[in-house]
Design a protein around this motif. Sequence first.
Motif, PDB file in Angstrom:
ATOM      1  N   TYR A 222       4.125 -66.295 156.070  1.00 44.06           N
ATOM      2  CA  TYR A 222       3.620 -65.630 154.870  1.00 44.06           C
ATOM      3  C   TYR A 222       2.291 -64.976 155.219  1.00 44.06           C
ATOM      4  O   TYR A 222       1.317 -65.654 155.523  1.00 44.06           O
ATOM      5  CB  TYR A 222       3.479 -66.710 153.795  1.00 44.06           C
ATOM      6  N   LEU A 223       2.270 -63.647 155.192  1.00 46.76           N
ATOM      7  CA  LEU A 223       1.092 -62.896 155.610  1.00 46.76           C
ATOM      8  C   LEU A 223       0.471 -62.162 154.431  1.00 46.76           C
ATOM      9  O   LEU A 223       1.163 -61.532 153.650  1.00 46.76           O
ATOM     10  CB  LEU A 223       1.468 -61.825 156.632  1.00 46.76           C
ATOM     11  N   GLY A 224      -0.841 -62.205 154.358  1.00 49.13           N
ATOM     12  CA  GLY A 224      -1.527 -61.413 153.359  1.00 49.13           C
ATOM     13  C   GLY A 224      -2.717 -62.142 152.774  1.00 49.13           C
ATOM     14  O   GLY A 224      -2.930 -63.298 153.112  1.00 49.13           O
ATOM     15  N   PRO A 225      -3.490 -61.470 151.948  1.00 43.47           N
ATOM     16  CA  PRO A 225      -3.314 -60.098 151.440  1.00 43.47           C
ATOM     17  C   PRO A 225      -3.543 -59.028 152.524  1.00 43.47           C
ATOM     18  O   PRO A 225      -4.574 -59.062 153.202  1.00 43.47           O
ATOM     19  CB  PRO A 225      -4.385 -59.974 150.358  1.00 43.47           C
ATOM     20  N   LEU A 226      -2.590 -58.118 152.642  1.00 44.49           N
ATOM     21  CA  LEU A 226      -2.653 -57.039 153.614  1.00 44.49           C
ATOM     22  C   LEU A 226      -2.872 -55.712 152.881  1.00 44.49           C
ATOM     23  O   LEU A 226      -2.584 -55.608 151.692  1.00 44.49           O
ATOM     24  CB  LEU A 226      -1.317 -56.941 154.356  1.00 44.49           C
ATOM     25  N   PRO A 227      -3.341 -54.706 153.615  1.00 46.67           N
ATOM     26  CA  PRO A 227      -3.321 -53.364 153.019  1.00 46.67           C
ATOM     27  C   PRO A 227      -1.863 -52.986 152.710  1.00 46.67           C
ATOM     28  O   PRO A 227      -0.958 -53.513 153.346  1.00 46.67           O
ATOM     29  CB  PRO A 227      -3.873 -52.468 154.137  1.00 46.67           C
ATOM     30  N   PRO A 228      -1.650 -52.075 151.776  1.00 49.53           N
ATOM     31  CA  PRO A 228      -0.265 -51.800 151.346  1.00 49.53           C
ATOM     32  C   PRO A 228       0.534 -50.942 152.338  1.00 49.53           C
ATOM     33  O   PRO A 228       1.089 -49.906 151.986  1.00 49.53           O
ATOM     34  CB  PRO A 228      -0.461 -51.068 150.017  1.00 49.53           C
ATOM     35  N   HIS A 229       0.649 -51.420 153.590  1.00 49.78           N
ATOM     36  CA  HIS A 229       1.343 -50.665 154.644  1.00 49.78           C
ATOM     37  C   HIS A 229       2.720 -50.162 154.210  1.00 49.78           C
ATOM     38  O   HIS A 229       3.097 -49.038 154.497  1.00 49.78           O
ATOM     39  CB  HIS A 229       1.578 -51.564 155.875  1.00 49.78           C
ATOM     40  N   SER A 230       3.485 -51.038 153.570  1.00 49.94           N
ATOM     41  CA  SER A 230       4.889 -50.730 153.295  1.00 49.94           C
ATOM     42  C   SER A 230       5.069 -49.867 152.050  1.00 49.94           C
ATOM     43  O   SER A 230       6.188 -49.460 151.759  1.00 49.94           O
ATOM     44  CB  SER A 230       5.692 -52.024 153.103  1.00 49.94           C
ATOM     45  N   PHE A 231       4.004 -49.615 151.331  1.00 50.13           N
ATOM     46  CA  PHE A 231       4.151 -48.966 150.030  1.00 50.13           C
ATOM     47  C   PHE A 231       3.430 -47.633 149.909  1.00 50.13           C
ATOM     48  O   PHE A 231       3.727 -46.838 149.035  1.00 50.13           O
ATOM     49  CB  PHE A 231       3.656 -49.909 148.926  1.00 50.13           C
ATOM     50  N   VAL A 232       2.440 -47.417 150.765  1.00 49.51           N
ATOM     51  CA  VAL A 232       1.607 -46.242 150.569  1.00 49.51           C
ATOM     52  C   VAL A 232       2.275 -45.005 151.183  1.00 49.51           C
ATOM     53  O   VAL A 232       2.739 -45.034 152.304  1.00 49.51           O
ATOM     54  CB  VAL A 232       0.196 -46.503 151.162  1.00 49.51           C
ATOM     55  N   MET A 233       2.403 -43.970 150.390  1.00 46.93           N
ATOM     56  CA  MET A 233       2.870 -42.688 150.936  1.00 46.93           C
ATOM     57  C   MET A 233       2.453 -41.561 149.999  1.00 46.93           C
ATOM     58  O   MET A 233       2.188 -41.782 148.822  1.00 46.93           O
ATOM     59  CB  MET A 233       4.383 -42.690 151.148  1.00 46.93           C
ATOM     60  N   PHE A 234       2.377 -40.371 150.571  1.00 51.08           N
ATOM     61  CA  PHE A 234       2.033 -39.234 149.738  1.00 51.08           C
ATOM     62  C   PHE A 234       3.207 -38.925 148.818  1.00 51.08           C
ATOM     63  O   PHE A 234       4.356 -39.098 149.208  1.00 51.08           O
ATOM     64  CB  PHE A 234       1.713 -38.015 150.604  1.00 51.08           C
ATOM     65  N   PRO A 235       2.914 -38.450 147.600  1.00 49.89           N
ATOM     66  CA  PRO A 235       4.010 -38.119 146.683  1.00 49.89           C
ATOM     67  C   PRO A 235       4.947 -37.113 147.349  1.00 49.89           C
ATOM     68  O   PRO A 235       4.510 -36.208 148.046  1.00 49.89           O
ATOM     69  CB  PRO A 235       3.289 -37.468 145.488  1.00 49.89           C
ATOM     70  N   GLY A 236       6.236 -37.329 147.154  1.00 51.77           N
ATOM     71  CA  GLY A 236       7.208 -36.387 147.703  1.00 51.77           C
ATOM     72  C   GLY A 236       7.622 -36.686 149.130  1.00 51.77           C
ATOM     73  O   GLY A 236       8.501 -36.046 149.667  1.00 51.77           O
ATOM     74  N   GLU A 237       6.983 -37.691 149.754  1.00 49.18           N
ATOM     75  CA  GLU A 237       7.397 -38.073 151.101  1.00 49.18           C
ATOM     76  C   GLU A 237       8.126 -39.402 151.037  1.00 49.18           C
ATOM     77  O   GLU A 237       8.018 -40.129 150.070  1.00 49.18           O
ATOM     78  CB  GLU A 237       6.174 -38.195 152.025  1.00 49.18           C
ATOM     79  N   SER A 238       8.887 -39.687 152.065  1.00 42.79           N
ATOM     80  CA  SER A 238       9.576 -40.980 152.041  1.00 42.79           C
ATOM     81  C   SER A 238       9.587 -41.596 153.425  1.00 42.79           C
ATOM     82  O   SER A 238       9.253 -40.957 154.389  1.00 42.79           O
ATOM     83  CB  SER A 238      10.996 -40.810 151.541  1.00 42.79           C
TER      84      SER A 238
END
Lengths: 238, 121
Positions: A222-238
Motif C-alpha cells: 500500500y503506497l501513498g499519499p503519492l502525487p496523482p500519477h495515474s490520474f493527471v492529464m491535460f483535457p482531451g488527452e488520454s
Amino acid sequence: MTVVYGIVPAETPLDGAPAGIGRVVSGGLAALVSPVEGAELHATRRDLLSHSAVLEHAVAAGPVLPLRFGIVLRDEDAVAAELLEPRHDELTALLEQFERLVELRVKAFYVEEAVLREIVRSDPAIARLNEATRGASEAAAHPHRVRLGEAVARALEAQRESDAGAIFARLRPLAEDAVVEDGETSLAFTASFLVDRGRVEAFDEAMDELAREHEGRMTFKYLGPLPPHSFVMFPGES
Amino acid sequence: MAVATHGTASNYLQRAPSPSGLADVIDLILDKGLVIDAYVRIAVIGIELITIDARIVIASVDTYLRFAEAVNRLDLTQTEAAGLAELRGDDGDGKAKGMVEGVKDAFSRDDEKEREPAKKD
C-alpha cells in the motif's frame, strides 16, 4: 538542458527538497527542475529514483502535478516560455482540480501456497489430477502435469477476478476516481485510487481490515499519499 | 524510506508513504504522469522491454508445469494454523511476492548497461 519533474503552486515552499532541485516560476506556477549534467542523457537507476524523490517531497508540502519521467527542455527559459506560459490556464486548472487529491496505490499478492491449497480443496477435478501426478515419473506424468497446471492457472484466474472485484468494491466508495490495472498471475490486484487528503485515514482503516480478512492468503502493498500519477492529464488527452 | 507495518494489522499489510524500490518507481513514473512537448525525452527502453517480456512469459507450458509442481508439493494434511505460523516470518518480499514483480525487480537491478542514450536532437 533542464529536467522537469513536476508543477506546483508558486507559493509551495522548497525547504528540504532533494539537493540540486530548483524552481522556474511564472504566473503563479512553479516548475521543479534540475540541470542535466554532461552532453549525453543516460537514464540511470539513480535518475529514476530521484525523479520519484522530488515528487514525493513535493506532495508532502501540497498539490503537485507529476510529469512523466524523462522530460527535458532546452534550458530554464524554455521551461517558462514553452511550458508554464503556453499551458498556464490548463496547469492552473489542474492544480485546482487536484488541490486536495492524492493517489493511493494498492497491490495485493497471493500467498501462493495458501491460494493453491484453496484451489485444490475446492475443485475435485484438480484434486484428482494432483493425486494422479504426485510421485509419478517425470515422463509419464508430463501431459497430466501440463493439464493440471493449466487447470490451476484457470482456477487461479477465476479466483483472482472474484477477489479483485471484492477488494475494488470495498475501496472504491472512499475514492473520487480509480484505475484498475490488468492483473497477472499471482498478482491478485493492482489499482490506484484518487483520494481526498481528508479521507486517507478512512482508506488506511479499510486497508487494515482487508489485510486482516485476507491474512494468510494475500499480502498487500500500500503506497501513498503519492502525487496523482495515474490520474493527471491535460483535457482531451488520454 | 521506511516501510512500516501499519497499525495493529498483520505483516500482510506493507505500508509505505512512497515507492521504496526501483520496480515501484518504474511502475509509477515511466508511463504515468503529465506528458508535454519536450526538447528530448530520455529513453529507458531496456526496462520497458523487460517488463513486457515478463508478462508474455506467464501463459506458457513452463508456467503450467511450475503450478503443477507447486500443487504436487502441497502438504494437504497441513493445518491452516501451521501454514500461517510458517509464513508469518515472510516480509512480503520473498515468496509471497508476485512472480512478475520478482522478475521485474531482478532485471531492473542489472539493466543499466542496456539502457539507451537519449536522442539529442
